[in-house]
Design a protein around this motif. Structure first.
Motif, mmCIF file in Angstrom:
data_model
loop_
_atom_site.group_PDB
_atom_site.id
_atom_site.type_symbol
_atom_site.label_atom_id
_atom_site.label_comp_id
_atom_site.label_asym_id
_atom_site.label_seq_id
_atom_site.Cartn_x
_atom_site.Cartn_y
_atom_site.Cartn_z
ATOM 1 N N PRO A 35 0.519 5.363 13.380
ATOM 2 C CA PRO A 35 -0.394 4.343 12.848
ATOM 3 C C PRO A 35 -1.532 3.984 13.794
ATOM 4 C CG PRO A 35 1.674 3.343 13.509
ATOM 5 C CD PRO A 35 1.870 4.825 13.591
ATOM 6 N N ASN A 36 -1.313 4.144 15.090
ATOM 7 C CA ASN A 36 -2.323 3.759 16.069
ATOM 8 C C ASN A 36 -2.999 4.958 16.722
ATOM 9 O OD1 ASN A 36 -1.497 1.017 15.674
ATOM 10 N ND2 ASN A 36 0.223 1.389 17.080
ATOM 11 N N ASN A 37 -2.738 6.166 16.190
ATOM 12 C CA ASN A 37 -3.295 7.397 16.748
ATOM 13 C C ASN A 37 -2.941 7.584 18.217
ATOM 14 O OD1 ASN A 37 -4.629 8.246 14.334
ATOM 15 N ND2 ASN A 37 -6.245 6.744 14.744
ATOM 16 N N ASP A 38 -1.736 7.150 18.567
ATOM 17 C CA ASP A 38 -1.238 7.381 19.923
ATOM 18 C C ASP A 38 0.159 7.987 19.811
ATOM 19 O OD1 ASP A 38 0.390 5.263 19.153
ATOM 20 O OD2 ASP A 38 -0.609 3.793 20.430
ATOM 21 N N ASP A 39 0.954 7.929 20.886
ATOM 22 C CA ASP A 39 2.262 8.582 20.880
ATOM 23 C C ASP A 39 3.313 7.816 20.087
ATOM 24 O OD1 ASP A 39 1.326 10.670 22.400
ATOM 25 O OD2 ASP A 39 1.923 9.776 24.312
ATOM 26 N N TYR A 40 3.058 6.562 19.768
ATOM 27 C CA TYR A 40 4.014 5.802 18.966
ATOM 28 C C TYR A 40 4.006 6.326 17.530
ATOM 29 C CZ TYR A 40 5.956 2.094 16.080
ATOM 30 O OH TYR A 40 6.688 1.406 15.154
ATOM 31 N N PHE A 41 5.197 6.484 16.952
ATOM 32 C CA PHE A 41 5.259 6.948 15.571
ATOM 33 C C PHE A 41 6.469 6.358 14.857
ATOM 34 C CE2 PHE A 41 7.668 10.059 18.023
ATOM 35 C CZ PHE A 41 8.815 10.242 17.262
ATOM 36 N N THR A 42 6.358 6.330 13.543
ATOM 37 C CA THR A 42 7.482 5.992 12.678
ATOM 38 C C THR A 42 7.751 7.212 11.797
ATOM 39 O OG1 THR A 42 6.006 5.061 11.008
ATOM 40 C CG2 THR A 42 6.919 3.549 12.655
ATOM 41 N N ILE A 43 8.896 7.229 11.141
ATOM 42 C CA ILE A 43 9.244 8.337 10.252
ATOM 43 C C ILE A 43 9.093 7.881 8.808
ATOM 44 C CG2 ILE A 43 11.025 9.963 9.547
ATOM 45 C CD1 ILE A 43 9.963 10.444 12.362
ATOM 46 N N GLU A 44 8.328 8.647 8.054
ATOM 47 C CA GLU A 44 8.144 8.357 6.637
ATOM 48 C C GLU A 44 8.910 9.371 5.802
ATOM 49 O OE1 GLU A 44 3.982 8.232 5.795
ATOM 50 O OE2 GLU A 44 3.723 6.230 6.672
ATOM 51 N N VAL A 45 9.783 8.892 4.935
ATOM 52 C CA VAL A 45 10.519 9.726 3.986
ATOM 53 C C VAL A 45 9.937 9.435 2.606
ATOM 54 C CG1 VAL A 45 12.774 10.281 3.004
ATOM 55 C CG2 VAL A 45 12.581 9.652 5.424
ATOM 56 N N GLU A 46 9.250 10.428 2.030
ATOM 57 C CA GLU A 46 8.466 10.176 0.829
ATOM 58 C C GLU A 46 8.996 10.874 -0.421
ATOM 59 O OE1 GLU A 46 4.776 11.630 2.400
ATOM 60 O OE2 GLU A 46 4.102 9.619 2.962
ATOM 61 N N TYR A 47 9.844 11.861 -0.272
ATOM 62 C CA TYR A 47 10.249 12.661 -1.437
ATOM 63 C C TYR A 47 11.677 13.126 -1.261
ATOM 64 C CZ TYR A 47 10.650 16.752 -4.495
ATOM 65 O OH TYR A 47 11.072 17.664 -5.424
ATOM 66 N N GLN A 48 12.452 13.126 -2.340
ATOM 67 C CA GLN A 48 13.768 13.736 -2.307
ATOM 68 C C GLN A 48 14.141 14.219 -3.700
ATOM 69 O OE1 GLN A 48 16.232 10.215 -1.091
ATOM 70 N NE2 GLN A 48 17.451 10.754 -2.872
ATOM 71 N N ALA A 49 14.815 15.345 -3.734
ATOM 72 C CA ALA A 49 15.367 15.906 -4.973
ATOM 73 C C ALA A 49 16.633 16.637 -4.566
ATOM 74 C CB ALA A 49 14.378 16.859 -5.633
ATOM 75 N N ILE A 50 17.784 16.095 -4.954
ATOM 76 C CA ILE A 50 19.047 16.648 -4.465
ATOM 77 C C ILE A 50 20.132 16.485 -5.513
ATOM 78 C CG2 ILE A 50 19.666 14.473 -3.314
ATOM 79 C CD1 ILE A 50 20.999 16.201 -1.117
ATOM 80 N N ALA A 51 21.038 17.451 -5.547
ATOM 81 C CA ALA A 51 22.195 17.372 -6.436
ATOM 82 C C ALA A 51 23.131 16.261 -5.972
ATOM 83 C CB ALA A 51 22.926 18.714 -6.441
#
Length: 217
Positions: free
Chosen positions: A109-125
């Motif tokens: 979000p800040n264009n630096d080394d800090y990051f979060t993980i976004e899970v946007e899609y899933q399709a599973i049995a």
């Protein structure tokens, strides 16, 4: 969590690992994908030793043969997009397994080394009461696997969980050990030295998704 480090024993697995790391070879996308697939096949064979089997009888042209077959119900879930070649390697061996796909990406979000993980899609049995095989080539910080795991566990609960990665950093392994339940198995083709200041695996191999499918935006 039980950890299975397959690099402790010399095998053809190490031959393919050397090729996917080699800068003079791994830029061949087709060869890179095939080597990841081969690694998945080898890991499938090793993992198969931990599954349950039932006695069966097979009718042959000349008689009947008593043997065994896998009795566990398997669901293979790969983390998009880098997990696709590894997924195919597992599916080549566990060809009766059901399948699933889920996305996870680092968001800065800040264009630096800090990051979060976004899970946007899933399709599973449905994997309630089944064996869930979660595959992703790289285990760096472990945040992606935990984010994916938490998302998948919101509605369903497997009998047992097996996570398969090609290359892992010690920091990522420790993170998974602190967050995942005891009935998890972590399968690793190779454990590397550390993470760098940008949370990339050293010596690693680069971005597995880019090497398999080209650079992303």
């Amino acid at each position: 969590m039980q950890i299975h480090d397959l690099s402790k024993t010399n095998s053809v697995l190490n031959h393919f690992l050397a090729q996917i790391r080699n800068v003079n070879i791994h830029n061949d996308s087709m060869r890179f994908r095939r080597n990841i697939e081969r690694i998945g096949e080898i890991m499938s064979y090793e993992l198969s030793k931990e599954l349950h089997y039932e006695d069966i009888e097979i009718k042959t042209p000349l008689g009947v043969k008593k043997t065994t077959a896998i009795s566990d119900q398997l669901v293979i879930c790969s983390v998009l997009r880098a997990g696709l070649p590894l997924h195919m390697g597992f599916l080549n061996y566990f060809d009766q397994a059901e399948n699933g796909f889920i996305s996870a990406r680092r968001h800065h979000p800040n264009n630096d080394d800090y990051f979060t993980i976004e899970v946007e899609y899933q399709a599973i049995a449905n994997f309630n009461g089944k064996y869930l095989l979660l595959v992703d080539p790289m285990l760096a910080t472990g945040q992606s696997i935990i984010a994916v795991f938490n998302k998948l566990m919101e509605k369903e609960h497997p009998k047992e969980i097996h996570i398969a990665v090609v290359i892992a950093a010690p920091e990522g392994i420790a993170h998974l050990e602190s967050k995942l339940p005891d009935n998890c198995h972590l399968w690793i083709a190779s454990i590397d030295e550390k993470l760098d200041e940008h949370s990339y695996i050293v010596p690693g191999l680069g971005d597995a998704g880019d090497l398999a499918y080209g650079n992303k935006l």
